[in-house]
Design an enzyme around this catalytic site. Structure first.
Site, PDB file in Angstrom:
ATOM      1  N   CYS A   1       0.851  -1.082  -0.010  1.00 16.54           N
ATOM      2  CA  CYS A   1      -0.255  -0.093   0.086  1.00 16.54           C
ATOM      3  C   CYS A   1       0.921   1.506   0.151  1.00 16.54           C
ATOM      4  O   CYS A   1       0.585   2.015  -0.563  1.00 16.54           O
ATOM      5  CB  CYS A   1      -0.852   0.124   1.296  1.00 16.54           C
TER       6      CYS A   1
ATOM      7  N   HIS B   1      -2.515   0.749   6.783  1.00 13.54           N
ATOM      8  CA  HIS B   1      -2.603   1.195   5.486  1.00 13.54           C
ATOM      9  C   HIS B   1      -3.252   2.354   4.831  1.00 13.54           C
ATOM     10  O   HIS B   1      -3.443   3.525   5.923  1.00 13.54           O
ATOM     11  CB  HIS B   1      -3.821   0.140   5.182  1.00 13.54           C
TER      12      HIS B   1
ATOM     13  N   ASN C   1      -6.000   1.575  -4.075  1.00  9.01           N
ATOM     14  CA  ASN C   1      -4.886   1.161  -3.297  1.00  9.01           C
ATOM     15  C   ASN C   1      -4.371   0.037  -3.957  1.00  9.01           C
ATOM     16  O   ASN C   1      -5.178  -0.746  -4.586  1.00  9.01           O
ATOM     17  CB  ASN C   1      -5.822   1.304  -1.735  1.00  9.01           C
TER      18      ASN C   1
END
Length: 219
Positions: A128, A179, A191
């Site tokens: 990520c 994240h 993402n």
């Protein structure tokens, strides 16, 4: 992901990728210091526009007039040739303006489908934060390597005031910001997730919603 949501995502991808002209241009709807500079140049050349930093229909009309008189393609879009004729320099886009953000988002969509790789920082495979770092680096913005450090960048933004290009953060496999994704508008973000690779998701998703912890604006 249900069918309606997939169609919505595909429509967004088509809109972004089909507008290749936006990779080096300014057009109706853009705003920021770049537009003010262009408006000033138009005014000095005798094309009456309001210097307000917003590219509206009145400005588009004057741009077309300028293009016609200078033998340029009269499309109302300020690409490299029109920009050079107006300002006498190569086209450049400043951080924070809508043209810059549009370009960053388009770059982010170039990697849709790239697989998730823990520790990945290239289009061979991203995690990520590696993905976010890579996309922003392409736009000339340096970010730290991991989500936790990226969460300390820029300024905090409330969920009510999110803008396209903001970084959105979640707590997943460990407490804190573990994240990160890039906000696209309409409660959607792009993402690199362990389940889907580089893909678009919703902040309202039953997995992401309870894990959302905040956003930062670095543009």
């Amino acid at each position: 992901m249900n069918r309606a949501f997939r169609i919505q995502i595909l429509a967004l991808i088509f809109m972004l990728l089909s507008s290749a002209v936006c990779m080096a241009s300014f057009q109706v709807g853009d705003k920021g210091e770049d537009i003010s500079e262009i408006q000033t140049a138009l005014s000095k050349k005798g094309y009456p526009v309001k210097v307000d930093g917003y590219f509206g229909s009145a400005m588009e009309y004057q741009v077309k007039s300028f293009q016609e008189e200078w033998g340029l393609k009269s499309d109302g879009i300020i690409g490299k040739d029109t920009y050079y004729a107006l300002l006498g320099k190569n086209i450049a886009v400043s951080r924070g303006g809508t043209a810059f953000v549009r370009r960053l988002v388009q770059t982010s969509f170039e990697y849709i489908g790239v697989p998730y790789v823990f520790g990945g920082t290239t289009p061979v495979g991203f995690d990520c934060s590696g993905y976010v770092q890579y996309v922003f680096a392409k736009a000339g913005i340096r970010l730290p390597r991991v989500a936790g450090d990226q969460f300390s960048m820029g300024k905090a933004v409330s969920s009510k005031n999110l803008r396209v290009g903001d970084l959105v953060f979640f707590t997943t496999y460990k407490p804190g910001a573990s994240h990160v994704g890039i906000y696209l508008g309409n409660n959607e973000f792009i993402n690199a997730s362990s389940s889907s690779g580089v893909s678009v998701a919703s902040l309202n998703n039953k997995y992401w919603a309870p894990r959302y912890i905040g956003a930062r604006r670095v543009l």
